[in-house]
Design a protein around this motif. Sequence first.
Motif, PDB file in Angstrom:
ATOM      1  N   ALA A  28     102.686   8.125  28.929  1.00  8.78           N
ATOM      2  CA  ALA A  28     101.845   9.279  28.440  1.00  8.78           C
ATOM      3  C   ALA A  28     101.415   9.276  26.850  1.00  8.78           C
ATOM      4  N   ALA A  29     102.013   8.675  26.137  1.00  8.03           N
ATOM      5  CA  ALA A  29     101.834   8.683  24.586  1.00  8.03           C
ATOM      6  C   ALA A  29     100.531   7.739  24.452  1.00  8.03           C
ATOM      7  N   ALA A  30     100.421   6.614  25.101  1.00 15.51           N
ATOM      8  CA  ALA A  30      99.348   5.944  25.345  1.00 15.51           C
ATOM      9  C   ALA A  30      98.181   6.634  25.783  1.00 15.51           C
ATOM     10  N   ALA A  31      98.333   7.253  26.917  1.00 16.17           N
ATOM     11  CA  ALA A  31      97.112   7.938  27.615  1.00 16.17           C
ATOM     12  C   ALA A  31      96.596   9.168  26.647  1.00 16.17           C
ATOM     13  N   ASN A  37      93.061   7.157  27.806  1.00 20.28           N
ATOM     14  CA  ASN A  37      93.504   7.115  29.105  1.00 20.28           C
ATOM     15  C   ASN A  37      92.746   6.423  30.030  1.00 20.28           C
ATOM     16  N   ARG A  38      92.990   5.185  30.201  1.00 26.52           N
ATOM     17  CA  ARG A  38      92.064   4.037  30.882  1.00 26.52           C
ATOM     18  C   ARG A  38      91.937   4.577  32.376  1.00 26.52           C
ATOM     19  N   GLY A  39      93.023   5.303  32.850  1.00 20.71           N
ATOM     20  CA  GLY A  39      92.958   5.560  34.047  1.00 20.71           C
ATOM     21  C   GLY A  39      91.807   6.748  34.283  1.00 20.71           C
ATOM     22  N   ALA A  40      91.649   7.680  33.562  1.00 22.55           N
ATOM     23  CA  ALA A  40      90.500   8.580  33.571  1.00 22.55           C
ATOM     24  C   ALA A  40      89.416   8.243  33.398  1.00 22.55           C
ATOM     25  N   ARG A  41      89.166   7.073  32.299  1.00 21.22           N
ATOM     26  CA  ARG A  41      87.995   6.434  32.275  1.00 21.22           C
ATOM     27  C   ARG A  41      87.528   5.770  33.624  1.00 21.22           C
ATOM     28  N   ASP A  42      88.384   4.979  34.096  1.00 23.70           N
ATOM     29  CA  ASP A  42      88.059   4.370  35.475  1.00 23.70           C
ATOM     30  C   ASP A  42      87.431   5.251  36.378  1.00 23.70           C
ATOM     31  N   ARG A  43      88.396   6.358  36.416  1.00 25.01           N
ATOM     32  CA  ARG A  43      88.124   7.355  37.753  1.00 25.01           C
ATOM     33  C   ARG A  43      86.659   8.018  37.403  1.00 25.01           C
ATOM     34  N   ILE A  44      86.409   8.639  36.421  1.00 24.01           N
ATOM     35  CA  ILE A  44      85.134   9.229  35.973  1.00 24.01           C
ATOM     36  C   ILE A  44      83.815   8.016  36.098  1.00 24.01           C
ATOM     37  N   SER A  45      84.284   6.875  35.558  1.00 24.47           N
ATOM     38  CA  SER A  45      83.227   5.886  35.852  1.00 24.47           C
ATOM     39  C   SER A  45      82.654   5.871  37.298  1.00 24.47           C
ATOM     40  N   GLY A  46      83.632   5.718  38.117  1.00 28.73           N
ATOM     41  CA  GLY A  46      83.311   5.470  39.346  1.00 28.73           C
ATOM     42  C   GLY A  46      82.708   6.804  39.850  1.00 28.73           C
ATOM     43  N   LEU A  47      83.070   8.013  39.482  1.00 30.51           N
ATOM     44  CA  LEU A  47      82.344   9.079  40.079  1.00 30.51           C
ATOM     45  C   LEU A  47      80.804   9.338  39.482  1.00 30.51           C
ATOM     46  N   ILE A  48      80.717   8.884  38.044  1.00 28.43           N
ATOM     47  CA  ILE A  48      79.402   8.788  37.646  1.00 28.43           C
ATOM     48  C   ILE A  48      78.337   7.751  38.252  1.00 28.43           C
ATOM     49  N   ASP A  49      78.981   6.459  38.728  1.00 27.52           N
ATOM     50  CA  ASP A  49      78.123   5.685  39.202  1.00 27.52           C
ATOM     51  C   ASP A  49      77.819   6.033  40.592  1.00 27.52           C
ATOM     52  N   LEU A  50      78.591   6.881  41.232  1.00 31.98           N
ATOM     53  CA  LEU A  50      78.289   7.141  42.720  1.00 31.98           C
ATOM     54  C   LEU A  50      77.526   8.368  42.571  1.00 31.98           C
ATOM     55  N   ARG A  51      77.755   9.417  41.860  1.00 28.45           N
ATOM     56  CA  ARG A  51      76.928  10.738  41.990  1.00 28.45           C
ATOM     57  C   ARG A  51      75.810  10.929  40.915  1.00 28.45           C
ATOM     58  N   ARG A  52      75.558  10.131  39.893  1.00 25.06           N
ATOM     59  CA  ARG A  52      74.514  10.058  38.866  1.00 25.06           C
ATOM     60  C   ARG A  52      74.354  11.584  38.456  1.00 25.06           C
ATOM     61  N   ASN A  97      88.363  21.642  28.139  1.00 23.53           N
ATOM     62  CA  ASN A  97      89.517  20.808  27.272  1.00 23.53           C
ATOM     63  C   ASN A  97      89.865  19.398  28.046  1.00 23.53           C
ATOM     64  N   ILE A  98      89.630  18.603  27.279  1.00 22.13           N
ATOM     65  CA  ILE A  98      89.866  17.134  27.812  1.00 22.13           C
ATOM     66  C   ILE A  98      90.973  16.578  26.725  1.00 22.13           C
ATOM     67  N   TYR A  99      91.562  16.992  25.786  1.00 21.37           N
ATOM     68  CA  TYR A  99      92.464  16.435  24.741  1.00 21.37           C
ATOM     69  C   TYR A  99      93.518  16.358  25.376  1.00 21.37           C
ATOM     70  N   HIS A 100      94.145  15.072  24.824  1.00 19.74           N
ATOM     71  CA  HIS A 100      95.742  14.851  25.264  1.00 19.74           C
ATOM     72  C   HIS A 100      96.092  14.514  26.710  1.00 19.74           C
ATOM     73  N   HIS A 101      94.953  14.571  27.485  1.00 17.38           N
ATOM     74  CA  HIS A 101      95.301  14.372  28.957  1.00 17.38           C
ATOM     75  C   HIS A 101      94.254  13.434  29.535  1.00 17.38           C
ATOM     76  N   LEU A 102      92.996  13.986  29.903  1.00 14.17           N
ATOM     77  CA  LEU A 102      91.664  13.001  30.015  1.00 14.17           C
ATOM     78  C   LEU A 102      91.478  11.960  28.933  1.00 14.17           C
ATOM     79  N   SER A 103      91.253  12.615  27.737  1.00 12.34           N
ATOM     80  CA  SER A 103      91.281  11.942  26.355  1.00 12.34           C
ATOM     81  C   SER A 103      89.822  11.692  26.268  1.00 12.34           C
ATOM     82  N   PRO A 104      89.361  11.201  25.051  1.00 11.37           N
ATOM     83  CA  PRO A 104      88.166  10.713  24.873  1.00 11.37           C
ATOM     84  C   PRO A 104      87.542   9.366  25.365  1.00 11.37           C
TER      85      PRO A 104
END
Length: 406
Positions: A72-75, A79-94, A102-109
Amino acid sequence: MPRLLNVNNYHYRRGGAEAVYLGHGAMFGAHGWDIDWFSMKHPLNPPDTDETHFAELIDLEHMEGKLAKAKAAAAIIYNRGARDRISGLIDLRRPDVAHLHNIYHHLSPSILVALKERSVPTVLTAHDLKLTCPSYKMLNNGSVCERCKGGKVWNLALHRCLKGSLPLSGLITLESTVHKALGYYSRTIDRIITPSLFYRDKLTEWGWDPNRIAYIPNFVARRKGEPTAGGGMGPLLYFGRLSEEKGIATLIRAAKLSGVSVRVAGTGPSGDELRALAAEITAPVEFVGYQAGTALEALVHDAMAVVLPSEWYENAPMSVMEAYQAGRPVAGAAIGGIPELIREDETGWTFPSGDVEALAALMRRIVNTPSADRDEMGHLGSEMVREGFGPDHYLERVSALYAKII
């Protein structure tokens, strides 16, 4: 048809930021936009939520085990997992534009990096002061604090600003240092929306380019007809999060001093402590727990006035607008963006933040104000909402902002 990617840590109504996030997406969806949502998986998300591309839940408050806490501290930092998930969504939905809340501490920048790499124009609504203050409240030991101004973020750890904890404050100091050094926010966000003039000016004062900031007030959904008559004879009401910065301990002490009854609706980390304080000093305060929907509307309608005793730089509290919409006046602490929302002696009253005696005196004054006068103040407040804080105003302003960056 334009497509909006609407992003927030939580996908259920947890507080004011979530209310804006959910209402924002629903509004644009009703006006011809295709809406994609991105958030964390959570058991409280609506049952019809499509969580296919959502990030995994990070529950900082209930996490157990050293390994889980380390992950959690690393995320928090990236947050690599959030980055990968949103990347897939962006590529799919454009999406044509992404709007972050609010994205701090969880989804992260980390998600900002994914958006930037794919050239998605990005807007962020500043619901708090995280873009300037590492702990997002500009608060230390119950007092307003601006020691980190000018990039001096080490003060967060030095003064243990987060829950008095050195490990936690140290972690967020590291987070802020890394994010600032790499320009995660400064080089990726196209526009920042501030719901209050106070936040606009505070971000500018702390170094943000005013040309990238747009003041757009929050909105409340239209109410059918006028506020129902016949209410406004019950106790004063506070509703919202039960936490230190909200000034509820001051309200409890003022209730004891004035003898004026108060209802407190909500939950939060200070709940047990506040109940103990009220019992210890035998203050006329009733805690009614978390309330929402028609139950909360009934409490607001019944109250003589809604009280916001905040002791931090509030932004633009939705509770003010919701009180006005119900036809009730507001007593608010003169701090942050609260005074912008109150017309003194017309829609409500202000008092010095943290001043028990001043609040007690105002509470006695409210009780002694004729009910017809309080109703008239509430009526003026409801007109104020219709004139400047309705959905149409918000839709027009945000749409114009999107048009500039798409």
